[in-house]
Enzyme design. Structure first.
Site, PDB file in Angstrom:
ATOM      1  N   GLU A   7       0.810  -1.214   0.000  1.00  0.00           N
ATOM      2  CA  GLU A   7       0.000   0.000   0.000  1.00  0.00           C
ATOM      3  C   GLU A   7       0.846   1.269   0.000  1.00  0.00           C
ATOM      4  O   GLU A   7       0.428   2.297  -0.510  1.00  0.00           O
ATOM      5  CB  GLU A   7      -0.938   0.008   1.215  1.00  0.00           C
ATOM      6  N   LYS A   8       2.048   1.169   0.556  1.00  0.00           N
ATOM      7  CA  LYS A   8       2.918   2.343   0.634  1.00  0.00           C
ATOM      8  C   LYS A   8       4.369   1.886   0.647  1.00  0.00           C
ATOM      9  O   LYS A   8       4.660   0.720   0.956  1.00  0.00           O
ATOM     10  CB  LYS A   8       2.575   3.186   1.852  1.00  0.00           C
ATOM     11  N   ASP A 103      -2.976  -2.793   2.807  1.00  0.00           N
ATOM     12  CA  ASP A 103      -3.232  -2.892   4.243  1.00  0.00           C
ATOM     13  C   ASP A 103      -4.365  -3.871   4.518  1.00  0.00           C
ATOM     14  O   ASP A 103      -5.228  -4.116   3.661  1.00  0.00           O
ATOM     15  CB  ASP A 103      -3.570  -1.519   4.821  1.00  0.00           C
ATOM     16  N   ASP A 105      -7.306  -4.289   5.427  1.00  0.00           N
ATOM     17  CA  ASP A 105      -8.678  -3.825   5.580  1.00  0.00           C
ATOM     18  C   ASP A 105      -9.301  -3.716   4.191  1.00  0.00           C
ATOM     19  O   ASP A 105      -8.652  -4.005   3.185  1.00  0.00           O
ATOM     20  CB  ASP A 105      -8.749  -2.489   6.323  1.00  0.00           C
ATOM     21  N   TYR A 316      -1.046  -3.442  13.455  1.00  0.00           N
ATOM     22  CA  TYR A 316      -1.866  -2.654  12.530  1.00  0.00           C
ATOM     23  C   TYR A 316      -2.868  -1.791  13.290  1.00  0.00           C
ATOM     24  O   TYR A 316      -3.624  -2.291  14.126  1.00  0.00           O
ATOM     25  CB  TYR A 316      -2.602  -3.602  11.580  1.00  0.00           C
ATOM     26  N   ARG A 318      -5.573   0.301  12.275  1.00  0.00           N
ATOM     27  CA  ARG A 318      -6.972   0.558  11.896  1.00  0.00           C
ATOM     28  C   ARG A 318      -7.846  -0.656  12.196  1.00  0.00           C
ATOM     29  O   ARG A 318      -8.506  -1.217  11.328  1.00  0.00           O
ATOM     30  CB  ARG A 318      -7.056   0.927  10.414  1.00  0.00           C
TER      31      ARG A 318
END
Length: 719
Positions: A7-8, A103, A105, A316, A318
């Site tokens: 994701e990043k 990520d 989610d 993580y 979130r």
């Protein structure tokens, strides 16, 4: 060749570091020994097309509303997103397997999957699900990669959320703005599927406070020999709906009545109990604690938690699940040692708190330390403070429960019932660590003093009666923490019994990942403002909610949106189809957008004429700030001079003078207006100094000093 898309960049670096043999290249990391390349996104690389991209002529007219795409269009975001998409496209040419490492989610699932669909990838696709970035966790995740097809429901849930937000936000915002412009209220107004109900919570709380009228009420206390204080258990017919005695005369009479009378014990109980440490933090719980104890905003708390995650110090962030998989319990001793928890009296790494329950772990688990030293991570001050909360929360799990004793005595004094209660801590257990969170609490209404041993039938003396005067207090304004809590548990605020029955106890607005950004969006759009720790709606925000409740109350109803969030959760769990949800969203968008376009939102009325440009019947006569009459079509946005009360000569589609000596005759090609997203016009002042102006919003900016192709300081609204 296996290609992993994170994701990043920081996550990609953590993955490549574990794989080994990493060599940094332009836009990716090569691990040739493992025949693996790791690349990354920067969050969402792609964005939804604008409504004008779906209509003929490139301008949304009232007749186009609602804009319902039949084929949804995506394009790379501004900035470096386009280049990174090209990097991924070229890497996919050599790949035999693609691994989604977004990520853990639904948004992480979507932002990688949508790139693959955009690039028409048809090959093997797997899923790497990371709950932590420390080496051991990454290594374990790499050894248990799954088929990405199993995550299809999660992708569809995120897609449904994205499209529902677009349908509601774009169409309803345009419809509302056009309607208000026709009523002489210029400017753009914004509606959001989650944003607007959140604003409604703020408005309702402000009005509760504003309309609150304090009331005096009274409590009669019997002061018995032996230092016992017992409160009168007032009969139901003497109190209001909240159980308060409002009659001072009755309170005074009762106080006199019991003075000097015998107090006979009719019941006495004595029980021991214990209270375990709270479960680990979810993101919402962490944001609430950080707001209360550290004074941090929800946004700053999330940023700190994300920093800790990327530094491999915590798991993580979130997460909406406070439980932990039992498989992780084996590493507890090492984590406690790393975070300095082993020297605390009473700590036992073998202790199994109720938090260790694999059956209750969902997509994520509770937020805990990983065992990596925070001292070597170069953390910011906020990150260190937030780590302190997470550290404390984890250590508490391995300390014995708080043990206490409760005592209760019921007395009969001259035919009236009085109650005395006490709660005595026998062993503080985990509470000796300090830092009790707001919502941990303890039994409400329990006195902390002592209550001696008594026996039924025993008689004491009421030495005197006492009347304690109290006054009701208004509800408190929301803070970041309490607003997050309200967004998380919307069912508590819903008064409609049918709607309340349909909502789950976990029904909320938005997700753990989006609630902080939603608060910041309301503030950025000037619908809310922050005053120290408090968040208040602005007059503009309250006006918006009032207008919506006149014609489309569901748009501002937190319960209505919470039902949608429940439906999205059902899609993610495979219990409901995407198609049915989208049909309902399209139907709702059609209803709301037409209602907001045609409904009477204000008491203002304005003359309408036929538009000479598009033929519509919504050309409104308005008055400029200079006091001159003109006409603007609310459908095609064409503007005209006034000719005897009717539209006359059409204005050019560019700024006209307004204090500038020179006005460019070229089309609008300047930087996009941050308010309405339309290109600006580049003009010059009387002194020849360049500036940019938006033809729609009539707002102007100076160019940025270092780069004149960008907008800099904003002017006041142009007259």
């Amino acid at each position: 060749m296996r290609l992993i898309i994170a994701e990043k960049p920081s996550v990609a670096q953590a993955i490549a570091g574990v794989i080994g043999g990493a060599k940094r290249s332009d836009g990716f990391i090569d691990c040739p020994q493992a025949k693996t390349r790791v690349t990354w996104c920067f969050g969402h690389l792609l964005e939804q097309a604008k409504p004008e991209d779906y209509v003929d002529g490139g301008k949304v007219l009232a007749s186009h509303l609602p804009v319902i795409p039949t084929t949804w269009k995506l394009s790379p975001r501004d900035g470096g997103a386009g280049n990174q998409v090209k990097v991924i496209r070229d890497l996919l040419k050599d790949a035999t397997e693609m691994v989604n490492a977004g990520d853990a989610d639904r948004e992480g699932q979507l932002l990688v999957d949508e790139v693959l669909l955009f690039l028409n990838w048809k090959g093997k696709t797997s899923r790497l699900w990371l709950s932590s970035l420390d080496d051991a966790s990454v290594r374990k995740a790499l050894s248990s990669i799954k088929d990405n097809a199993a995550m299809r429901p999660v992708y569809e849930s995120a897609l449904a959320r994205q499209r529902a937000d677009w349908l509601m936000g774009m169409n309803c915002s345009i419809a509302l703005s056009r309607n208000l412009q026709a009523c002489g209220m210029p400017g753009a107004w914004s509606i959001g599927r989650v944003q607007t109900p959140t604003l409604a919570l703020l408005v309702d709380r402000q009005r509760e406070i504003g309309h609150f009228k304090p009331r005096d009420f009274y409590q009669v206390v019997a002061l018995l020999d032996g230092g016992i204080r017992a409160a009168w258990q007032t009969r139901d017919d003497l109190v209001d709906e909240d159980g308060r005695l409002l009659d001072k005369a009755r309170a005074d009479a009762t106080s006199h009545q019991i003075t000097g009378k015998a107090a006979r014990v009719t019941r006495y109980t004595r029980k021991t109990g214990e209270r375990s440490a709270p479960l680990p933090y979810t993101l919402g719980g962490l944001q609430k604690a950080a707001s209360s104890r550290l004074g941090l905003s929800a946004k700053d708390t999330l940023a700190a938690a994300q920093e800790l995650y990327e530094a491999k110090v915590t798991t993580y962030p979130r997460t909406d699940c406070p439980y932990l998989p039992i498989e992780m319990h084996g590493g507890a001793a090492g984590i406690l040692k790393a975070i300095g928890g082993t020297d605390i009296a009473g700590i036992d790494p073998e202790r199994k708190h109720a938090a260790w329950n694999t059956a209750k772990v969902e997509a994520h688990h509770g937020l805990i330390p990983t065992g990596q030293s925070p001292d070597a991570a170069g953390l910011s001050a906020d990150a260190k403070r937030v780590f302190g909360l997470i550290r404390e929360s984890y250590i508490r799990l391995f300390i014995p429960p708080e043990k206490f004793e409760t005592r209760e005595a019921i007395f009969d004094i001259d035919g009236l019932t009085f109650r005395a209660a006490a709660r005595v801590v026998l062993d503080p257990g985990w509470t000796k660590l300090g830092g009790r969170d707001e919502d941990e609490g303890q039994e409400q209404g329990e006195a902390q003093g002592a209550l001696p041993d008594l026996r039924e039938g025993e008689a004491r003396t009421c030495e005197r009666g006492e009347v304690v005067a109290k006054r009701t207090t208004p509800p408190k304004p929301y803070t970041d923490g309490t607003l997050i809590a309200a967004m998380t548990g919307v069912h508590k605020l819903v008064t409609d019994p049918k709607l309340k029955a349909r909502l789950k106890e976990t029904s909320g607005l938005g997700t753990e990942a989006t609630r902080a950004s939603m608060i910041e969006t309301l503030i950025a759009r000037e619908y809310a403002e922050r005053s120290k720790k408090e968040i208040h709606p602005t007059d503009r925000g309250a006006q918006l909610i009032d207008m919506l409740r006149k014609v489309a109350p569901e748009v501002a109803d937190p319960g209505y949106t919470a039902l949608q969030e429940d439906a999205l959760a059902d899609i993610a769990a495979g219990r409901a189809p995407l198609a049915a949800f989208m049909r309902a969203q399209v139907d709702a968008t059609r209803e709301f957008s037409r209602t907001l376009l045609d409904g009477r939102l204000t008491d203002q009325s304005i003359a309408m004429h036929a538009c000479p440009a598009c033929g519509g019947a919504r050309c409104a006569k308005l008055t400029s700030k200079a006091g001159n009459a003109y006409h603007r079509c609310m459908d095609c946005q064409a503007a005209f001079g006034d000719a005897g009360g009717k539209p006359g000569k059409r204005f050019e589609d560019r700024p006209q003078g307004d204090g500038a000596q020179k006005t460019s005759s070229a089309a609008a090609t300047g930087p996009k207006c941050p308010i309405c997203k339309k290109p600006t016009f580049k003009n010059e002042t009387k002194t020849g100094k360049a500036y940019y102006r938006c033809g729609g919003c009539r707002v102007a900016w100076w160019p940025e000093r270092k780069d004149e192709s960008k907008l800099g300081t904003k002017w006041e609204a142009m007259k």
